[in-house]
Design a protein around this motif. Structure first.
Motif, PDB file in Angstrom:
ATOM      1  N   MET A   1       0.838  -1.186   0.000  1.00 62.58           N
ATOM      2  CA  MET A   1       0.000   0.000   0.000  1.00 62.58           C
ATOM      3  C   MET A   1       0.881   1.246   0.000  1.00 62.58           C
ATOM      4  SD  MET A   1      -3.256  -0.150  -0.244  1.00 62.58           S
ATOM      5  CE  MET A   1      -3.562   1.531   0.253  1.00 62.58           C
TER       6      MET A   1
ATOM      7  N   ALA B   1       0.760   5.735  -1.033  1.00 63.92           N
ATOM      8  CA  ALA B   1      -0.195   6.829  -1.144  1.00 63.92           C
ATOM      9  C   ALA B   1       0.547   8.121  -1.462  1.00 63.92           C
ATOM     10  CB  ALA B   1      -0.985   6.986   0.160  1.00 63.92           C
TER      11      ALA B   1
ATOM     12  N   SER C   1      -8.901   0.622   0.471  1.00 60.33           N
ATOM     13  CA  SER C   1      -8.123   0.243  -0.714  1.00 60.33           C
ATOM     14  C   SER C   1      -7.259  -0.973  -0.407  1.00 60.33           C
ATOM     15  CB  SER C   1      -7.242   1.407  -1.170  1.00 60.33           C
ATOM     16  OG  SER C   1      -8.026   2.487  -1.617  1.00 60.33           O
TER      17      SER C   1
ATOM     18  N   ASN D   1      -4.675  -3.528  -9.871  1.00 64.88           N
ATOM     19  CA  ASN D   1      -4.536  -2.700  -8.685  1.00 64.88           C
ATOM     20  C   ASN D   1      -5.914  -2.193  -8.275  1.00 64.88           C
ATOM     21  OD1 ASN D   1      -5.132  -0.561 -10.418  1.00 64.88           O
ATOM     22  ND2 ASN D   1      -2.975  -0.084 -10.760  1.00 64.88           N
TER      23      ASN D   1
ATOM     24  N   TYR E   1      -7.632   1.374  -6.079  1.00 65.68           N
ATOM     25  CA  TYR E   1      -7.348   2.597  -5.347  1.00 65.68           C
ATOM     26  C   TYR E   1      -8.595   3.460  -5.238  1.00 65.68           C
ATOM     27  CZ  TYR E   1      -6.417   4.195 -10.198  1.00 65.68           C
ATOM     28  OH  TYR E   1      -6.478   4.462 -11.542  1.00 65.68           O
TER      29      TYR E   1
ATOM     30  N   ILE F   1      -3.119   3.557  -3.044  1.00 62.85           N
ATOM     31  CA  ILE F   1      -3.289   2.531  -4.071  1.00 62.85           C
ATOM     32  C   ILE F   1      -2.622   1.237  -3.638  1.00 62.85           C
ATOM     33  CG2 ILE F   1      -1.237   3.352  -5.329  1.00 62.85           C
ATOM     34  CD1 ILE F   1      -2.657   2.479  -7.912  1.00 62.85           C
ATOM     35  N   TYR F   2      -3.302   0.123  -3.902  1.00 55.85           N
ATOM     36  CA  TYR F   2      -2.747  -1.198  -3.627  1.00 55.85           C
ATOM     37  C   TYR F   2      -2.210  -1.763  -4.937  1.00 55.85           C
ATOM     38  CZ  TYR F   2      -2.231  -5.999  -2.014  1.00 55.85           C
ATOM     39  OH  TYR F   2      -1.718  -7.214  -1.681  1.00 55.85           O
TER      40      TYR F   2
END
Length: 639
Positions: free
Chosen positions: A134, A136, A159, A172, A174, A184-185
């Motif tokens: 994770m 950001a 997320s 992904n 997010y 966002i993953y």
């Protein structure tokens, strides 16, 4: 012509047989010509109708199949928004989220925020929480107040929840806040990629998903124009769903998923009907091309902006017109002169699929059928020649009757033709007819035998090919175990059986530990060999008729075990872990020094208020816990 026939029939130099044959040949020619013309148009119509039906059926099935991933993505995004709204509406949660913001994020000198160092790599926070993969980023323009902090922290948590739960299935996940920040993953750390200064400064407001998503006056899902991602060397699109706008028309959150389109394009390149080709285009005013084999270069050079209008593809315009008011999933047939095209909207997307079948592909079949009809007509009319000659020789009624009976046997019984009672020894025209007929009967019998033999051979070959195709469609190409499609079918089938029997059903989700590091160190070819060895080792422990070992995706395997309790499945899984360690495949980047596996086990007694997806989720959670606790172990989910 009639006068010529009359003169010829009166010519005393012509024998009865000669005159009969002359008349028969003329008749054969006329009948064959007429039959060939009728056959040509009838066969052309029937073949075209068959092609149309097959096009309709196969295209409609493909539309439904291709819509499933996008339907799942939309449902996930809507669930994300619903869960966000539910938590955000609770005032008692907001103060905790504000505190989470300070725990999760780090403020930089320029006023921007990113996740704290080590968080992306899996370093645990003080309370033990981990958010591996994770990352950001938050723009420095707007200083976050408590409301922004709460929304940003909540988006970060959700997320991670949705991204990690669907790892391996989605590229992904997010959730973006309108103040130009998004967690966002994914496998790449965006905090190391995006900056807010310099020539490559991140300008989130220029991204299509951002400005279209937050300008959306409704909460409907949108698809961005396709774009080529050079880091993944793949075409992509972003699917985004905003929350319900407030009274001023503003949104608080936007759920997004980036979708790789390579698999869709590969499937589109291989239509079900041999010789056909497919096109995917957007149902906008220009008909923006998503995939087309003839214009792939123009699509790439234009960065996904090539369209029916920009390329002046006049033959595509009827397809674009046909999709204006079309119902998703319904197929229309459009004739473009050279092609028969089945076109329809892919449900859950703004795209249309067109399958083109060139008319030229029908011509060989039409001509082949025409040749068969003409040949059969000629054979039939040759038999009629003998009938005509026999009628003219009315003074030999008995031989004629025998000939007629023999002719009837040819087209009637289909069995062995007996010519022993024909007057083949006669030294006149009747004898000639009898001998010729006997020879023809042998040839017909021989042709019939050869035809039956060839039909049997072709039928056996077709059955063998169908069996091979079925095996290929249900087997993973690399590991030679069942593939994901077969897994889904068996899971659903065994669940239904469990509903009837009331017996519990177990599911094991198996992951090869640190496999990415293995690939990075030894190379993808060695990684493939490793997966083959793992699959072979697992297969040695799957013996029951109802059990299924399948490759779930990437380095993940799964075992469906009907009529199996949680304790039995856990013992089984522990044997698998132990035997995998005994296999002793070196893995220098593993803390254990060799290839190991982690297994998540779950078991449910099927009932109508549960679903196979619940069993799958529990097994996924168990696998996550097994990996979280150090890997090379089994974790059984108690529910």
């Amino acid at each position: 012509m009639s006068s010529q026939l009359e003169l010829f029939s009166r010519n005393p130099g012509s024998s009865l047989v000669t005159r009969a044959l002359y008349l028969a040949v003329l008749r054969i020619g006329l009948v064959a010509l007429c039959a060939g013309a009728v056959s040509y148009f009838v066969n052309r119509s029937s073949i075209e109708n068959a092609v149309r039906q097959q096009l309709m059926l196969s295209t409609e099935q493909k539309l439904q199949r291709e819509s499933l991933p996008f339907k799942e993505i939309k449902e996930l995004e809507r669930n994300f928004i619903a869960e966000f709204d539910s938590i955000y509406a609770r005032t008692d949660q907001k103060q905790g989220l504000v505190k989470d913001f300070d725990r999760f994020f780090y403020r930089h000198e320029d006023g921007s925020y990113t996740q704290r160092p080590g968080l992306f790599e899996g370093q645990a926070l003080a309370d033990g929480q981990q958010f591996q993969d994770m990352s950001a980023t938050y723009a420095p323009e707007i200083v976050p107040n408590d409301d922004i902090k709460a929304r940003f922290a909540l988006s970060f948590l959700l997320s991670y929840k949705y991204g990690s739960t669907n790892k391996g299935r989605l590229f992904n996940f997010y959730g973006v806040v309108p103040e130009k920040g998004f967690p966002i993953y994914q496998s790449a750390d965006i905090a190391k990629v995006f900056t807010y200064s310099g020539p490559d400064a991140l300008k989130l407001e220029t991204y299509e998903f951002y400005y279209r998503g937050f300008a959306n006056a409704t909460r409907s899902t949108l698809f961005t124009r396709i774009y080529f991602d050079f880091s993944n060397n793949a075409w992509m699109t972003t699917v985004a769903t905003p929350d319900k706008p407030d009274a001023s028309g503003k949104h608080r959150i936007l759920a997004c998923v980036d979708v790789l389109l390579d698999d869709l394009m590969r499937r589109t390149a291989k239509p079900a009907i041999q010789g056909a080709y497919s096109t995917i285009f957007q149902t906008d005013n220009d008909g923006t091309l998503i995939y087309d084999p003839e214009h792939a270069g123009e699509i790439k050079r234009s960065e996904g902006h090539a369209s029916v209008r920009s390329l002046k593809l006049a033959r595509f315009q009827p397809l674009l017109d046909a999709t204006r008011d079309a119902m998703p999933g319904k197929v229309q047939l459009v004739d473009t002169g050279e092609d028969i095209v089945a076109v329809g909207l892919i449900p859950e997307t703004p795209w249309a699929l067109a399958v083109h079948y060139p008319r030229a592909l029908m011509q060989p079949s039409i001509l082949q059928n025409l040749a068969i009809v003409i040949a059969l007509g000629l054979v039939t009319l040759l038999v009629e020649i003998f009938i005509i000659r026999s009628i003219l020789q009315n003074q030999v009624a008995i031989p004629l009757q025998r000939l007629m009976q023999a002719m009837k046997r040819i087209g009637g019984t289909g069995g062995k033709i007996d010519c022993s009672d024909l007057p083949m020894k006669a030294q006149d025209e009747i004898g000639d007819v009898a001998r010729e007929f006997a020879g023809m009967a042998d040839r017909v019998q021989d042709a019939r035998d050869r035809l039956e033999s060839k039909v049997m051979e072709r039928t056996a070959a077709l059955e063998q090919l169908n069996r091979r195709l079925m095996a290929i469609s249900e087997t993973d190409e690399l590991t030679n175990v069942a593939n994901r499609r077969r897994f889904d079918e068996v899971l659903s089938m065994e669940w239904r059986r469990g509903l009837r029997t009331g017996k519990p059903m177990a599911l094991m989700m198996i992951d090869v530990d640190w496999f990415k590091k293995y690939n990075d160190h030894y190379g993808h070819q060695a990684g493939d060999e490793c997966l083959k060895a793992v699959a072979a080792q697992l297969a040695q422990h799957v013996h029951r008729a109802g059990d299924l070992l399948a490759r779930y995706g990437g380095e993940e395997f799964s075992i469906v075990a009907p009529a199996t309790s949680l304790d039995a499945a856990r013992l089984w899984a522990e044997e698998l872990c132990a035997d995998m360690a005994v296999l002793d495949i070196p893995h220098i980047d593993s803390p254990l020094g060799k290839v190991t596996i982690s297994i998540g086990v779950a078991a449910i007694a099927p009932s109508h208020d549960r679903s196979p997806e619940q069993l799958l989720r529990e097994a996924d959670r168990a696998l996550y816990r097994a990996k979280e606790k150090g890997r090379n172990q089994v974790f059984a989910w108690l529910g």
